[in-house]
Scaffold this active site. Structure first.
Site, short mmCIF file in Angstrom:
data_model
loop_
_atom_site.label_atom_id
_atom_site.label_comp_id
_atom_site.label_asym_id
_atom_site.label_seq_id
_atom_site.Cartn_x
_atom_site.Cartn_y
_atom_site.Cartn_z
N GLY A 86 -2.53 10.69 -5.30
CA GLY A 86 -3.17 10.13 -4.10
C GLY A 86 -2.89 10.95 -2.85
O GLY A 86 -1.85 11.60 -2.73
N ARG A 150 -5.74 13.31 -10.67
CA ARG A 150 -4.64 12.63 -11.36
C ARG A 150 -4.46 13.05 -12.82
O ARG A 150 -3.82 12.34 -13.59
CB ARG A 150 -4.85 11.12 -11.29
CG ARG A 150 -4.68 10.52 -9.91
CD ARG A 150 -4.50 9.02 -9.97
NE ARG A 150 -4.45 8.40 -8.67
CZ ARG A 150 -3.35 8.34 -7.91
NH1 ARG A 150 -2.22 8.85 -8.34
NH2 ARG A 150 -3.40 7.77 -6.72
N ASP A 181 4.88 10.56 -10.86
CA ASP A 181 4.25 11.01 -12.10
C ASP A 181 3.97 12.52 -12.06
O ASP A 181 4.16 13.22 -13.05
CB ASP A 181 2.95 10.25 -12.34
CG ASP A 181 3.21 8.81 -12.81
OD1 ASP A 181 4.22 8.61 -13.52
OD2 ASP A 181 2.44 7.91 -12.47
N LYS A 207 5.74 13.89 -2.60
CA LYS A 207 4.62 13.36 -1.80
C LYS A 207 4.32 11.94 -2.26
O LYS A 207 4.34 11.67 -3.44
CB LYS A 207 3.41 14.24 -2.06
CG LYS A 207 2.10 13.71 -1.56
CD LYS A 207 1.04 13.52 -2.66
CE LYS A 207 1.34 12.45 -3.65
NZ LYS A 207 0.25 12.07 -4.54
N THR A 208 4.09 11.03 -1.42
CA THR A 208 3.42 9.75 -1.69
C THR A 208 3.58 8.84 -0.49
O THR A 208 4.68 8.73 0.07
CB THR A 208 3.91 9.03 -2.96
OG1 THR A 208 3.22 7.78 -3.06
CG2 THR A 208 5.40 8.75 -3.01
N ASP A 210 3.56 5.84 -0.80
CA ASP A 210 4.22 4.63 -1.31
C ASP A 210 5.71 4.56 -0.96
O ASP A 210 6.30 3.48 -1.01
CB ASP A 210 4.07 4.54 -2.83
CG ASP A 210 2.62 4.47 -3.26
OD1 ASP A 210 1.76 4.26 -2.39
OD2 ASP A 210 2.34 4.63 -4.46
N MET A 255 -1.32 -1.05 0.45
CA MET A 255 -1.06 -0.14 -0.67
C MET A 255 0.44 0.03 -0.88
O MET A 255 1.25 -0.39 -0.07
CB MET A 255 -1.69 1.22 -0.41
CG MET A 255 -2.99 1.39 -1.13
SD MET A 255 -3.53 3.09 -1.07
CE MET A 255 -5.13 2.89 -1.89
N ARG A 434 -4.35 7.00 4.22
CA ARG A 434 -3.83 8.10 3.40
C ARG A 434 -4.21 9.49 3.91
O ARG A 434 -3.61 10.47 3.49
CB ARG A 434 -4.33 7.97 1.96
CG ARG A 434 -3.88 6.69 1.30
CD ARG A 434 -3.99 6.74 -0.19
NE ARG A 434 -5.24 7.28 -0.67
CZ ARG A 434 -5.57 7.37 -1.95
NH1 ARG A 434 -4.71 6.95 -2.86
NH2 ARG A 434 -6.71 7.86 -2.32
P1 FBP Z 1 0.41 8.44 -5.42
O1 FBP Z 1 1.49 7.70 -6.10
O2 FBP Z 1 -0.31 9.37 -6.31
O3 FBP Z 1 0.88 9.11 -4.18
O4 FBP Z 1 -0.70 7.39 -4.96
C1 FBP Z 1 -0.54 6.49 -3.93
C2 FBP Z 1 -1.64 5.45 -3.90
O5 FBP Z 1 -2.23 5.51 -2.62
C3 FBP Z 1 -1.13 4.05 -4.20
O6 FBP Z 1 -0.59 3.42 -3.08
C4 FBP Z 1 -2.38 3.39 -4.72
O7 FBP Z 1 -2.10 2.29 -5.55
C5 FBP Z 1 -3.04 4.49 -5.48
O8 FBP Z 1 -2.66 5.69 -4.87
C6 FBP Z 1 -4.55 4.38 -5.50
O9 FBP Z 1 -5.04 5.35 -6.35
P2 FBP Z 1 -6.49 5.96 -6.29
O10 FBP Z 1 -6.51 6.92 -5.16
O11 FBP Z 1 -6.61 6.68 -7.59
O12 FBP Z 1 -7.45 4.85 -6.10
#
Ligand code: FBP
Length: 557
Positions: A86, A150, A181, A207-208, A210, A255, A434
Site C-alpha cells: 500500500g 502486492r 509482508d 514502510k506502512t 499502519d 485504515m 495514503r
Molecule cells: P501495507 O501494509 O501494504 O502498507 O498497506 C496498508 C493499507 O493501507 C492498509 O491499511 C489497508 O488495509 C490496505 O493497505 C488496503 O489495501 P489495498 O490498497 O490493496 O486496498
C-alpha cells in the site's frame, strides 16, 4: 525546478524543501563505518526459522558511525528499487535518499526502478531513475514514480525469474520498500540469493501507514505520521460538526489493517467520545454483542445529559479481533485457499458463494455467516490478498456496528432504559491519507531511510532492513544502521500453511500510549473534549511543522 506545469503552488514550494540528513550520514559512504553489534535470533519459532534461513539467520546488528571506511564499494554499482504494498507518504523520498546516497559515493552508480511492485522484478520491467525524473518526485506523496503492487515473490518460479532479472540488469543490490509482508519477501530473496551464490544484496525499508512494523530498532514506519495527520484533520472536522449540529453519532472507520495504531493516534489528536481498540477487544475476549452493549451504555449516558450526538472511531481490523469473527475468518481463509477454483468461477452468484461457504463451515460458524447482513457476509468472502490476508479495508464494520446498535437501542427503549434519539452517519478514511504530501517528519525520515539503505548496499550487507532511530530528537541527531530481517520473523498460518512472516506489532495494552488513552477515555466519553488539529503545516513554527506523533511521544516520553 521541475518543468511540469500541473503542480500546485504548494507542491512547487515543497520542491525547495531539503531533507535534513542525520549527521552520521552527512559525508557519505566513504566516511561511514559499520559497527557490528550483537548476533540476533528470530522473534519466535527460532529453530524452524533457522532451518528455513540457514544463510541469513543470526546475523549481527549493523550500526553506522562516523569514520573512514575503505571497505565501502568504490566501483560503480547498479541498484534496483521496488515499492511494494500500500502507498505511504514518503516513498518517493526513500528513492531520492537512496539515489543521493549512491551518487555521493560514486557519480557513476546507477539506480533502476522496478515498475508496479515486485511483479516488475519477475517480469523485468524497469526504468533508469535519472536526476531530472526523480527531481519531479522529491517531497511528494504517492508511489506514482514507479507504482506499487502486492505480488509476493515466493515460488521457485518467481525466485528464478528474479535471478534472471538480477543477472540481465546486472544488479548489485535490490532495495524493497514495503511493510511486514514485503520485508518478509526481502528476507526470502536475500536467503535465496546467498544460497544460489547470486551476488545481490537485498535490503528492506520499513514502510506502512499502519504503524505495525516496529520494534526496538524500528521506532516507526514511514507514512504513519502524515496519514494520521490527514485522518486527524478530517476526524477533528467531524467532531466539530457533531458538536455544532448536535444531532448525529458519527462512526469513522480508519485504515490500519489488523493493528489499531492509526485509530489510537487519531484518538489522541482529536479526543472523540469513543475509540475502539481491536487489541483490547481481543484481550478482553469481547463478543460483538458485548462491544455493542458498551457502545449502548455510552450513547445512553450521553442521552441522559441531553447529548444525542458523538463521534466513534473504529479500527478497520476490529472485526478480526472479535473472537467469533476471528474463528469465522480463519475458517473462510482455509476454505477459500483450498477451494479457490470453485470460488473464483465467474458464473457463481453471491448467493451461490455464500451457500457453498456456509455448507463447508461447522454449524456454529455457518449460523454466524448467515446471521450477518448480506453485504458483510459477501465482504468476508472476497478474495484474499496475495499474502493470504482478509481484505479488511473492504469490510464495512462501521455499518455493521450502526445496524446492531440501532437494534439494541430499540430493545432498550422498549424496556424503558433509553429515551434519547440515535441517528448515525458513517465514514471510512483510508485511501484519503495514503498519498498525502509527506509531513516534514516523513520527508526527513524516509529520506534518511533511503540514504541508509544506500550505505547498507555499498557495504555489501544483505538481508538487512534500514533502521533510523532516536526519532523524537531533531533529525540531525537520528542514529542509523541496519537490522537483520530474520530477527523479526516467526511462523504464522497463511493460506492454510505455516509461513515465516514478520510479526506484526499490534497495540500493546501494557505500553505507555494505551495506558495514557485509558486514563483519558472516560472524560472523552462524557464530555466534548474534542481537539481540532487542522491540516498538516509545512511552513511555520518548528513546534508545529516538525511535530512527531503522539504515539512516539508517549512511547519515548
Ligand atoms: P501495507 O501494509 O501494504 O502498507 O498497506 C496498508 C493499507 O493501507 C492498509 O491499511 C489497508 O488495509 C490496505 O493497505 C488496503 O489495501 P489495498 O490498497 O490493496 O486496498
Amino acid at each position: 525546478m521541475p518543468k511540469k506545469t500541473n503542480f500546485s503552488e504548494l507542491q512547487t514550494e515543497r520542491y525547495k524543501f531539503k531533507p535534513q540528513l542525520p549527521s552520521v550520514l552527512s559525508k557519505g559512504a566513504p566516511f561511514i563505518q559499520i559497527k557490528q553489534g550483537a548476533a540476533t535470533s528470530s522473534q519466535g519459532n527460532q529453530e524452524q526459522i533457522k532451518e528455513m534461513f540457514p544463510n541469513t539467520y543470526g546475523m549481527a546488528l549493523a550500526g553506522f558511525k562516523k569514520g573512514a571506511n575503505s571497505a565501502a564499494r568504490k566501483k560503480k554499482i547498479t541498484v534496483g528499487v521496488v515499492l511494494s504494498g500500500g502507498q505511504a507518504p514518503g516513498g518517493h523520498n526513500v528513492i531520492a535518499g537512496l539515489f543521493d546516497g549512491l551518487k555521493k559515493a560514486n557519480k557513476k552508480n546507477v539506480l533502476i526502478g522496478f515498475i508496479g511492485g515486485p511483479s516488475g522484478i519477475i517480469r523485468d520491467e524497469c526504468k533508469i531513475l535519472e536526476k531530472d525524473l526523480l527531481h519531479e518526485y522529491r517531497n511528494t506523496g504517492g508511489f506514482d514514480c514507479i507504482q506499487s503492487g502486492r505480488t509476493k515473490i515466493e515460488t521457485i518460479e518467481h525466485l528464478l525469474a528474479a535471478k534472471a532479472t538480477f543477472q540481465g540488469e546486472k544488479i548489485d543490490a535490490l532495495v524493497i520498500i514495503g511493510g511486514d509482508d514485503s520485508n518478509t519477501n526481502a528476507a526470502v530473496i536475500a536467503e535465496f540469493a546467498k544460497k544460489e551464490n547470486i551476488p545481490v544484496s537485498v535490503i528492506g525499508v520499513p514502510k506502512t501507514i499502519d504503524g505495525d512494523l516496529k520494534n526496538d530498532f524500528i521506532e516507526a514506519s514511514f507514512g504513519f505520521d502524515t496519514a494520521t495527520k490527514i485522518y486527524s484533520e478530517l476526524a477533528g472536522n467531524i467532531c466539530r460538526d457533531a458538536n455544532s449540529a448536535q444531532k448525529y453519532w458519527h462512526f469513522i472507520r480508519l485504515m490500519g489493517r489488523s493493528a489499531s495504531h492509526i485509530t489510537l493516534e487519531v484518538g489522541f489528536k482529536t479526543q472523540p467520545n469513543v475509540v475502539l481498540i481491536g487489541e483490547e477487544v481481543k484481550e478482553k475476549n469481547k463478543t460483538l454483542a458485548q462491544v455493542i452493549d458498551d457502545l449502548a451504555e455510552i450513547v445512553i449516558a450521553r442521552a441522559q445529559n441531553g447529548k444525542n450526538f458523538g463521534v466513534i472511531l473504529v479500527p478497520e481490523g476490529l472485526i478480526e479481533f472479535i473472537p467469533e469473527f476471528k474463528e469465522l475468518i480463519n475458517a473462510l481463509n482455509d476454505i477459500l485457499s483450498q477451494d479457490s477454483a470453485e470460488f473464483s468461477s465467474a458464473v457463481l452468484s453471491d448467493k451461490d458463494k455464500k451457500e457453498i461457504a456456509s455448507s463447508k463451515l461447522p454449524p456454529h460458524l455457518s449460523a454466524l455467516l448467515n446471521s450477518l447482513p448480506n453485504h458483510i457476509a459477501m465482504e468476508l468472502l472476497l478474495d484474499r490478498d496475495p499474502h493470504g490476508n482478509v481484505v479488511v479495508s473492504q469490510i464495512e464494520t462501521e455499518k455493521l456496528l450502526i445496524g446492531m446498535l440501532k437494534k439494541r437501542l430499540a430493545e432498550l427503549k422498549k424496556e424503558g432504559k433509553f429515551d434519547g434519539k440515535f441517528a448515525a452517519n458513517y465514514h471510512f478514511f483510508g485511501y484519503e491519507g495514503r498519498c498525502g504530501i509527506p509531513s516534514n517528519f516523513d520527508a526527513n525520515y524516509s529520506y534518511a531511510l533511503g540514504y541508509s539503505a544506500a550505505i547498507l548496499a555499498l557495504n555489501n550487507l544483505s538481508g538487512y532492513m534500514a533502521s533510523v532511530r532516536n526519532l523524537t530528537k531533531p533529525a540531525s541527531q537520528w542514529t542509523c544502521g541496519g537490522i537483520p530481517i530474520t530477527m523479526l520473523l516467526h511462523l504464522e498460518r497463511r493460506k492454510g500453511e505455516d509461513k515465516p512472516v514478520i510479526k506484526k506489532a499490534l497495540v500493546d495494552l501494557n505500553d505507555k500510549p494505551f495506558k495514557a488513552f485509558e486514563r483519558m477515555r472516560k472524560s472523552w466519553a462524557q464530555n466534548e473534549d474534542y481537539i481540532f488539529p487542522g491540516p498538516i503545516q509545512y511552513f511555520g513554527p518548528k513546534s508545529i511543522v516538525d511535530m512527531t506523533t503522539k504515539t512516539l511521544q508517549y512511547e519515548q516520553n
